[in-house]
Design a protein around this motif. Structure first.
Motif, mmCIF file in Angstrom:
data_model
loop_
_atom_site.group_PDB
_atom_site.id
_atom_site.type_symbol
_atom_site.label_atom_id
_atom_site.label_comp_id
_atom_site.label_asym_id
_atom_site.label_seq_id
_atom_site.Cartn_x
_atom_site.Cartn_y
_atom_site.Cartn_z
ATOM 1 N N TRP A 166 0.571 -1.364 -0.014
ATOM 2 C CA TRP A 166 -0.140 -0.035 -0.122
ATOM 3 C C TRP A 166 0.851 1.153 0.047
ATOM 4 O O TRP A 166 0.124 2.412 -0.425
ATOM 5 N N SER A 167 1.885 1.165 0.492
ATOM 6 C CA SER A 167 2.894 2.278 0.639
ATOM 7 C C SER A 167 3.807 2.486 -0.421
ATOM 8 O O SER A 167 4.478 3.685 -0.583
ATOM 9 N N GLY A 168 3.566 1.752 -1.236
ATOM 10 C CA GLY A 168 4.638 2.039 -2.667
ATOM 11 C C GLY A 168 3.704 2.823 -3.588
ATOM 12 O O GLY A 168 2.778 2.448 -4.062
ATOM 13 N N ARG A 169 4.354 3.862 -3.980
ATOM 14 C CA ARG A 169 3.867 4.937 -4.816
ATOM 15 C C ARG A 169 3.664 4.365 -6.381
ATOM 16 O O ARG A 169 2.869 4.825 -6.912
ATOM 17 N N ARG A 170 4.532 3.442 -6.620
ATOM 18 C CA ARG A 170 4.215 3.058 -8.054
ATOM 19 C C ARG A 170 2.997 2.073 -8.069
ATOM 20 O O ARG A 170 2.779 1.704 -9.310
ATOM 21 N N GLU A 171 2.623 1.769 -7.020
ATOM 22 C CA GLU A 171 1.281 1.112 -6.979
ATOM 23 C C GLU A 171 -0.073 1.794 -7.736
ATOM 24 O O GLU A 171 -0.932 1.198 -8.070
ATOM 25 N N TYR A 172 0.077 3.179 -7.743
ATOM 26 C CA TYR A 172 -0.800 3.942 -8.221
ATOM 27 C C TYR A 172 -0.648 4.735 -9.424
ATOM 28 O O TYR A 172 0.385 5.168 -9.515
ATOM 29 N N ALA A 173 -1.706 4.674 -10.163
ATOM 30 C CA ALA A 173 -1.414 5.032 -11.655
ATOM 31 C C ALA A 173 -1.680 6.639 -11.703
ATOM 32 O O ALA A 173 -1.288 7.471 -12.451
ATOM 33 N N TYR A 174 -2.687 7.066 -10.831
ATOM 34 C CA TYR A 174 -3.324 8.319 -11.059
ATOM 35 C C TYR A 174 -3.135 9.197 -9.395
ATOM 36 O O TYR A 174 -3.434 8.668 -8.428
ATOM 37 N N TRP A 175 -2.773 10.391 -9.765
ATOM 38 C CA TRP A 175 -2.526 11.298 -8.363
ATOM 39 C C TRP A 175 -3.143 12.663 -8.668
ATOM 40 O O TRP A 175 -3.304 12.881 -9.720
ATOM 41 N N GLY A 176 -3.854 13.152 -7.584
ATOM 42 C CA GLY A 176 -4.321 14.629 -7.875
ATOM 43 C C GLY A 176 -2.952 15.430 -7.373
ATOM 44 O O GLY A 176 -1.924 14.970 -7.445
ATOM 45 N N GLN A 177 -3.439 16.734 -7.527
ATOM 46 C CA GLN A 177 -2.564 17.848 -7.397
ATOM 47 C C GLN A 177 -2.052 18.382 -5.949
ATOM 48 O O GLN A 177 -1.213 18.871 -5.716
ATOM 49 N N GLY A 178 -3.007 17.739 -4.974
ATOM 50 C CA GLY A 178 -2.404 18.001 -3.756
ATOM 51 C C GLY A 178 -3.256 19.030 -2.962
ATOM 52 O O GLY A 178 -3.898 19.973 -3.749
ATOM 53 N N THR A 179 -3.387 19.145 -1.549
ATOM 54 C CA THR A 179 -4.046 20.133 -0.862
ATOM 55 C C THR A 179 -3.234 20.428 0.331
ATOM 56 O O THR A 179 -2.688 19.345 0.921
ATOM 57 N N GLN A 180 -3.111 21.767 0.650
ATOM 58 C CA GLN A 180 -1.884 21.933 1.564
ATOM 59 C C GLN A 180 -2.483 21.898 3.178
ATOM 60 O O GLN A 180 -3.673 22.539 3.295
ATOM 61 N N VAL A 181 -2.034 21.144 3.851
ATOM 62 C CA VAL A 181 -2.185 21.094 5.322
ATOM 63 C C VAL A 181 -1.374 21.817 6.153
ATOM 64 O O VAL A 181 -0.236 21.243 6.137
ATOM 65 N N THR A 182 -1.761 22.817 6.895
ATOM 66 C CA THR A 182 -0.687 23.641 7.841
ATOM 67 C C THR A 182 -1.297 23.358 9.264
ATOM 68 O O THR A 182 -2.357 23.923 9.291
ATOM 69 N N VAL A 183 -0.453 23.063 10.104
ATOM 70 C CA VAL A 183 -0.958 22.991 11.651
ATOM 71 C C VAL A 183 0.123 23.848 12.182
ATOM 72 O O VAL A 183 1.190 23.488 12.523
ATOM 73 N N SER A 184 -0.503 24.954 12.981
ATOM 74 C CA SER A 184 0.341 25.746 13.669
ATOM 75 C C SER A 184 0.319 25.319 15.285
ATOM 76 O O SER A 184 -0.557 24.821 15.608
ATOM 77 N N SER A 185 1.465 25.495 15.759
ATOM 78 C CA SER A 185 1.772 24.976 17.229
ATOM 79 C C SER A 185 1.272 26.197 18.207
ATOM 80 O O SER A 185 1.014 27.386 17.713
#
Length: 127
Positions: A108-127
């Motif tokens: 499951w952790s292998g990136r090559r297992e997945y053919a399609y990817w999104g562009q991503g969304t930023q998550v920022t957690v402040s302390s």
């Protein structure tokens, strides 16, 4: 053409919750396993969570297994990542990924297992 579009990221404080969504188009997700990865600044993308095609099996990376949950809504062609008790260490760009084959990945952790990817969304957690 398969497209994955993530949403729901943002800037939050420690302890907050967020729900990320990943909407697919171009293919019904019902027969495919999906996953979430995240990439912190200066680091390689890392597996966070995965869900089997039928939704019965979920997999969570060790540091998030008691705080995050992955789910899917095949009717909406969408996969979700529910995140709670967020920590600054969770700060990253979060990507969803989908397999092109109908079986579950051997790793499951292998990136090559997945053919399609999104562009991503930023998550920022402040302390």
């Amino acid at each position: 053409q398969v497209q994955l579009v993530e949403s729901g990221g943002g800037l939050v404080q420690t302890g907050a919750s967020l729900r990320l969504s990943c909407a697919a188009s171009g293919r019904a997700i019902v027969n495919y396993a999906l996953a979430w990865f995240r990439q912190a600044p200066g680091k390689e993308p890392k597996f966070v969570a995965g869900i089997s095609a039928n939704g019965r099996d979920t997999y969570l990376e060790g540091s998030v297994h008691d705080r995050f949950n992955i789910s899917r809504d095949n009717a909406r062609n969408t996969v979700y990542l529910q995140m709670s008790s967020l920590e600054p260490e969770d700060t990253a760009v979060y990507y969803c990924a989908m397999r092109s084959l109908r079986d579950s990945p051997s790793a499951w952790s292998g990136r090559r297992e997945y053919a399609y990817w999104g562009q991503g969304t930023q998550v920022t957690v402040s302390s």
